[in-house]
Design a protein around this motif. Sequence first.
Motif, PDB file in Angstrom:
ATOM      1  N   ALA A 647      32.776   5.249 -10.137  1.00 10.39           N
ATOM      2  CA  ALA A 647      32.970   5.301 -11.593  1.00 10.39           C
ATOM      3  C   ALA A 647      32.125   6.403 -12.224  1.00 10.39           C
ATOM      4  O   ALA A 647      32.577   7.124 -13.124  1.00 10.39           O
ATOM      5  N   THR A 648      30.887   6.580 -11.758  1.00 16.74           N
ATOM      6  CA  THR A 648      30.004   7.607 -12.320  1.00 16.74           C
ATOM      7  C   THR A 648      30.545   9.007 -12.047  1.00 16.74           C
ATOM      8  O   THR A 648      30.601   9.854 -12.954  1.00 16.74           O
ATOM      9  N   LEU A 649      30.959   9.266 -10.812  1.00 16.32           N
ATOM     10  CA  LEU A 649      31.411  10.613 -10.462  1.00 16.32           C
ATOM     11  C   LEU A 649      32.742  10.958 -11.131  1.00 16.32           C
ATOM     12  O   LEU A 649      32.953  12.089 -11.567  1.00 16.32           O
ATOM     13  N   LEU A 650      33.662   9.985 -11.210  1.00 16.05           N
ATOM     14  CA  LEU A 650      34.933  10.239 -11.886  1.00 16.05           C
ATOM     15  C   LEU A 650      34.730  10.554 -13.368  1.00 16.05           C
ATOM     16  O   LEU A 650      35.364  11.450 -13.928  1.00 16.05           O
ATOM     17  N   TYR A 651      33.807   9.811 -14.007  1.00 15.10           N
ATOM     18  CA  TYR A 651      33.528  10.073 -15.424  1.00 15.10           C
ATOM     19  C   TYR A 651      32.933  11.465 -15.617  1.00 15.10           C
ATOM     20  O   TYR A 651      33.365  12.227 -16.497  1.00 15.10           O
ATOM     21  N   ASP A 652      31.938  11.834 -14.805  1.00 13.17           N
ATOM     22  CA  ASP A 652      31.309  13.153 -14.953  1.00 13.17           C
ATOM     23  C   ASP A 652      32.317  14.272 -14.683  1.00 13.17           C
ATOM     24  O   ASP A 652      32.339  15.281 -15.397  1.00 13.17           O
ATOM     25  N   PHE A 653      33.160  14.087 -13.667  1.00 10.46           N
ATOM     26  CA  PHE A 653      34.128  15.133 -13.324  1.00 10.46           C
ATOM     27  C   PHE A 653      35.140  15.335 -14.454  1.00 10.46           C
ATOM     28  O   PHE A 653      35.426  16.461 -14.868  1.00 10.46           O
ATOM     29  N   LEU A 654      35.694  14.233 -14.982  1.00 12.35           N
ATOM     30  CA  LEU A 654      36.709  14.345 -16.032  1.00 12.35           C
ATOM     31  C   LEU A 654      36.122  14.810 -17.352  1.00 12.35           C
ATOM     32  O   LEU A 654      36.784  15.510 -18.123  1.00 12.35           O
TER      33      LEU A 654
END
Length: 726
Positions: A647-654
């Motif tokens: 969840a953290t990496l998907l949020y930062d990437f998007l």
Amino acid sequence: MAAPLGKRKSLCARRGSGAAYEGAGSAMQARELRWETLEALRASSKGRLKYFRHSDKDEDILEGCISPLTLTSYAGWVLDRMTASSAQAAVPSSSAPGGAAPHTDPTAQESSASACEGPAKPSAAARSEAKGSSDPGVLEVNQEVLPIPPVSKMAKVEGCIQMYEEIYRMKGRERLRQRQEQQEQLVRAAYDMAREQLKRFDEMKELKRRQEIQELREVMEKSLKETQGQQEKLKEEHRHRAKILNLKLREAEQQRQRQEEQERLRREEGQERLRRLYSIQEELLQLNQQIDPNYKHKDLPKIDLSAYSNRGNQICGLVSGLIRTTSERGFPSQTDVANTEQALKEMRGLISRMQQEIAAAVEEKKRRDEQEKKQKQEELLKKQQAEAQTPAPAQPSGGKQQKEALSVKAREGTMKWYQQLQDAAAQCAAAFSAMSSSKDSEVRKIRMELQKAVTIPVSQISTIAGSQLRQIFDKLNNLLSGKPVQSVGETVLVTQLPQGLDFVYYKLAEKFVKQGEEEVASHRESAFPIALVISGIWEMHPRVGDLFLAHLHRVCPYSVPFYPAYKEGASMEEYQRMLGYLVQDSKMEEEDHFLKRMSGLIRLYAALIQLRWPYGNKQGTHPHGLSYGWCWLAQMLNMEPLVVVTATLLYDFLEVCGNALMKHYHVQFWKLLLLMQEEYIPRIEAITNVGQKASLTRFKQFLEESLQKKDIPLPKGFLQPSFWRS
């Protein structure tokens, strides 16, 4: 005064030879002149002097004794008349015939002599002449010729005056001497009195000083006694308080010992529980290894173990997240141990069910084989009985199809690409390994200068000004191109060492990744200028880009994406390092710090795939563009999620790259977001505990707002065209 007196003496001498006939009348005149003289003397300045017997002005006394005597104007007039009359009387005597001397009357001589000696009583003839002188004729004659007093009387008067003056001088000197003696006595008396008074004053002062000293001593003794008394009271209070404090200290020490004992017991219990957790995790990982999602039995082609593998991975992920959470708190609780034991029990049940299913499938296979054998025998009999009759084909029993599960491994092509990058990085490191281990001082110096020439400019990358960013890029580009570069006052060339270029490539890529871990993790806006420089260097020197990806994948395996599996025989520290954690002294870094580093690296990667160096070759394509970002996002959604990390990496990437992907892929991008919201987020929720939902909530809110507004704004810190004019 001396001149008139001398003149008078000469007159007396001349008058001694005067006529005798003037004796009687001159006696009277001499008396009158004498009184006139006395009156003149009395009226003179000397006669007006006042003598004081006890005068304080000694100077006046001396002045009266020393100053010459003077006569009044009237006394001078009398003397002038007497001189004139004596001159007239001398004329007839000098005109006598024959030049004989004038006849001198003996009586006249005696009278003149007596006149010089002093005043004499007038005779009867003289008195008669005096009476007769009242006649006018006689007055007239007397007015014309005045009688001259006898010389002896004048001399006597003069002598008396001088004697009188001398007497007064002597008296003045005597009085002055007495006055001086008196003054000296007074001075001595005053001096003696003053000395005595000074002695009395000194004695009085000394007495007061002694009294003050005595009073001060008494006050000091009194204060000393009071101080001693207070000290005694304070000592007594101190002893009393010391006793109380000692009691409290003993109680506190006992309490501390009890707490230490409790803490020791708690630590021992915690360590025991932690060892229990580790053993459970190790057993879970070993059990999970028994589940092979690609297991295909040659005799059981319809068996699919992917569901068991997915559930086993989820259980392992839950236990790993639980262990990380408890490591942050210190030691696990009994509830954590119970949860892990429950997970182990579930894993064992899962393995048991899988084995039962396999056993059931084997039994079913045996049964089918027996049935097929019987059928073959029956068919053989039927064939023998009726050759024309053909045996009916056996109908396979269809099993229940399971819902397709997500994978926990990366695609084979992705892993092949990952391994190629790691091999290239290892070859580059091996190329300059001799230079790194060299003990030659000159080689070590050049190596340090090359490393400074790489690390210092990269550390200076910021959003201050576009001109400064371009200078940093030019400096790095010149260094990689073999041109001389100034670094810390030294001129540096990569051709100074045979392996200098490989060393600079490797260290520059490593420093870029380090900036993502540290600088971007702390200041998210710095991802864009760093990504711009990486993009420009990658375009000019492609090898740096490959080494950058190799370092990025090794530090952050989720950027592949790739979930490292536990290898049998590996320690927990090695496995944690494979997952991207920093482990020092057998202690794993905190979860927040780990997520912060991973977030910084993903943000740097997301900024890199959408930016190009504005001064590069615009005809060529981006060396690592948005298509790689789309592939990364698709592969992440095709893999089972990890607790908190996904969840953290998907949020930062998007958040960083969502706007660029939206503009490039349009409808496909919105379909992907909708898929995340409807299907992928429930998978994340299924493995997330209550205390780990912060990142998931933030990711869900981001998706909801983006789908509702149909827009993703530009990320904060995005470099506008005006930046390059600064």
